[in-house]
Design a protein around this motif. Sequence first.
Motif, short mmCIF file in Angstrom:
data_model
loop_
_atom_site.label_atom_id
_atom_site.label_comp_id
_atom_site.label_asym_id
_atom_site.label_seq_id
_atom_site.Cartn_x
_atom_site.Cartn_y
_atom_site.Cartn_z
N ALA A 147 0.87 -1.19 0.00
CA ALA A 147 0.00 0.00 0.00
C ALA A 147 0.90 1.23 0.00
N ILE A 148 1.13 1.77 -1.19
CA ILE A 148 2.04 2.90 -1.38
C ILE A 148 1.25 4.07 -1.96
N ALA A 149 1.48 5.27 -1.43
CA ALA A 149 0.86 6.47 -2.00
C ALA A 149 1.40 6.69 -3.41
N LYS A 150 0.49 6.82 -4.39
CA LYS A 150 0.91 6.90 -5.80
C LYS A 150 1.48 8.26 -6.17
N ARG A 151 1.00 9.34 -5.54
CA ARG A 151 1.54 10.69 -5.75
C ARG A 151 1.61 11.10 -7.22
N GLY A 152 0.51 10.91 -7.92
CA GLY A 152 0.46 11.39 -9.30
C GLY A 152 1.15 10.53 -10.32
N LEU A 153 1.49 9.29 -9.98
CA LEU A 153 2.11 8.40 -10.96
C LEU A 153 1.13 8.14 -12.10
N PRO A 154 1.62 8.06 -13.34
CA PRO A 154 0.72 7.69 -14.44
C PRO A 154 0.17 6.28 -14.21
N SER A 155 -1.04 6.05 -14.72
CA SER A 155 -1.71 4.77 -14.45
C SER A 155 -0.91 3.59 -14.97
N TRP A 156 -0.15 3.77 -16.07
CA TRP A 156 0.58 2.65 -16.64
C TRP A 156 1.79 2.26 -15.80
N ALA A 157 2.15 3.08 -14.81
CA ALA A 157 3.38 2.83 -14.04
C ALA A 157 3.15 2.00 -12.78
N VAL A 158 1.92 1.57 -12.54
CA VAL A 158 1.62 0.75 -11.35
C VAL A 158 0.75 -0.42 -11.79
N TRP A 159 1.06 -1.60 -11.26
CA TRP A 159 0.23 -2.76 -11.56
C TRP A 159 -0.07 -3.53 -10.27
N ARG A 160 -1.36 -3.66 -9.98
CA ARG A 160 -1.87 -4.46 -8.86
C ARG A 160 -1.22 -4.09 -7.52
N ASP A 161 -0.74 -2.87 -7.38
CA ASP A 161 -0.03 -2.45 -6.17
C ASP A 161 1.14 -3.38 -5.85
N GLU A 162 1.69 -4.01 -6.90
CA GLU A 162 2.83 -4.92 -6.73
C GLU A 162 4.07 -4.44 -7.48
N ILE A 163 3.87 -3.73 -8.59
CA ILE A 163 4.99 -3.24 -9.39
C ILE A 163 4.86 -1.73 -9.52
N PHE A 164 5.97 -1.03 -9.26
CA PHE A 164 5.96 0.42 -9.31
C PHE A 164 7.09 0.92 -10.21
N GLY A 165 6.73 1.67 -11.24
CA GLY A 165 7.75 2.31 -12.07
C GLY A 165 8.20 3.60 -11.41
N PHE A 166 9.50 3.90 -11.48
CA PHE A 166 9.97 5.13 -10.84
C PHE A 166 10.91 5.96 -11.70
N THR A 167 11.21 5.51 -12.93
CA THR A 167 12.01 6.31 -13.85
C THR A 167 11.33 6.32 -15.22
N VAL A 168 11.75 7.25 -16.06
CA VAL A 168 11.39 7.25 -17.48
C VAL A 168 12.69 7.21 -18.26
N GLU A 169 12.89 6.14 -19.04
CA GLU A 169 14.16 5.96 -19.74
C GLU A 169 13.92 5.60 -21.20
N VAL A 171 11.06 2.80 -21.47
CA VAL A 171 10.84 1.85 -20.38
C VAL A 171 10.89 2.60 -19.06
N SER A 172 10.37 1.97 -18.05
CA SER A 172 10.47 2.51 -16.70
C SER A 172 11.16 1.48 -15.83
N ARG A 173 12.14 1.92 -15.09
CA ARG A 173 12.77 1.01 -14.13
C ARG A 173 11.74 0.75 -13.03
N THR A 174 11.53 -0.52 -12.72
CA THR A 174 10.46 -0.88 -11.77
C THR A 174 11.04 -1.50 -10.51
N ILE A 175 10.25 -1.40 -9.46
CA ILE A 175 10.67 -1.91 -8.16
C ILE A 175 9.56 -2.77 -7.58
N VAL A 176 9.94 -3.94 -7.05
CA VAL A 176 8.97 -4.86 -6.45
C VAL A 176 9.52 -5.38 -5.13
#
Length: 370
Positions: free
Chosen positions: A129-151, A277-282
């Motif tokens: 359960a992470i605050a999204k803070r304006g992340l684009p919808s495509w950068a989060v999936w099922r509250d399990e994967i979070f993108g944090f860069t644009v590359e 791509v977006s570098r993602t964190i899980v």
Amino acid sequence: MTPRHSGLQARRLALLVALGAALLLGSLDCRADQSKSTNELKSFAAPASAAASLLIHGTADIAAMAPVIEGFQKEHPDIEVQYRLYETLPLYQEAAGLPNDKSAADLLISSAMDLQVKLANDGHVQPAAIAKRGLPSWAVWRDEIFGFTVEPAVIVYNKDVLDGNEVPKSHQDLIRLLERSPERFRRKIATYDIGVSGVGYLFATTESTLSANFWRLAHALGVAKAKLFCCTQDMLDSLGRGDTLIAYDVLGSYALRQVQRHPNLGIVLPEDYVTVVSRTIVIPRRAQHPALARTFVDYVLSEAGQAVVAEGFGLSIAGVGTDREQLKTRYVAEKPGLLNFPTLGLPALAYLDLVKREQFVRTWRQIVSP
């Protein structure tokens, strides 16, 4: 079902999961030139007395991750961070094949978004359960994967060798340049070996759906005897040494750092289309410190964390990261092409089907590296 039969079924399931991971990677014969110091461990001591330790396995080079980790430690000075460097495919392989009696890393960071989706879809990732803070919808999936860069995928070239009118401003320009002078560029083009590099495979499969000229470019690379690499930095190092003249499909964050060290290198953000791509964190399902891992993810996605990310990786994902004008400014690009953001979700798994993957890589290698 009896306990005996239940245990047998569980063992069979574990065997099938391990076999699937092995098959996904087993066809790789590592043709690429490889020098990345994989599994290098960097310790970031706690600024204050250490109360806990966080273990991160990631594919981002230490030079890019260090400011992010140090920024986190400024807000949490009692946390020691251990960062172990991986390539994209081995990171996935280890996480997917981890025995049930072993603990996982606390966080996994990768630019191979499709492999992160597979880990999550196969049950190796836990939600947060992470605050999204304006992340684009495509950068989060099922509250399990979070993108944090644009590359973006860019082209890097040697300005001392290519005249201004020769610089390929688009994928089509690169095709024409190579088709016109294949001997001039023989063994002088660097790109990923998509059978070895997870992000290279992601770029290739994405571009094959975006451009009717994808296989024509592959053929041009093959005629020019392109050099294949496992990793972005290795491609850029070959440019810096003068071994190659053009590097194709380079992760933009690495390119930005390289041109600072080598002013004779230039960057092109293609004008026809730009693969991003977006570098993602899980957080792995068996992370030892899941609460602490969530704290790190929360920092990375915070306003302060995204400011540090933007500095280390070129662009963050919140705010400026999705602004085309900021992209143009950061990469000094007059008119970058349409940005094609990646898919986080089940569609990302299409080209990870074992048969499709094997056929795609085999066809690509027959053309690019016969």
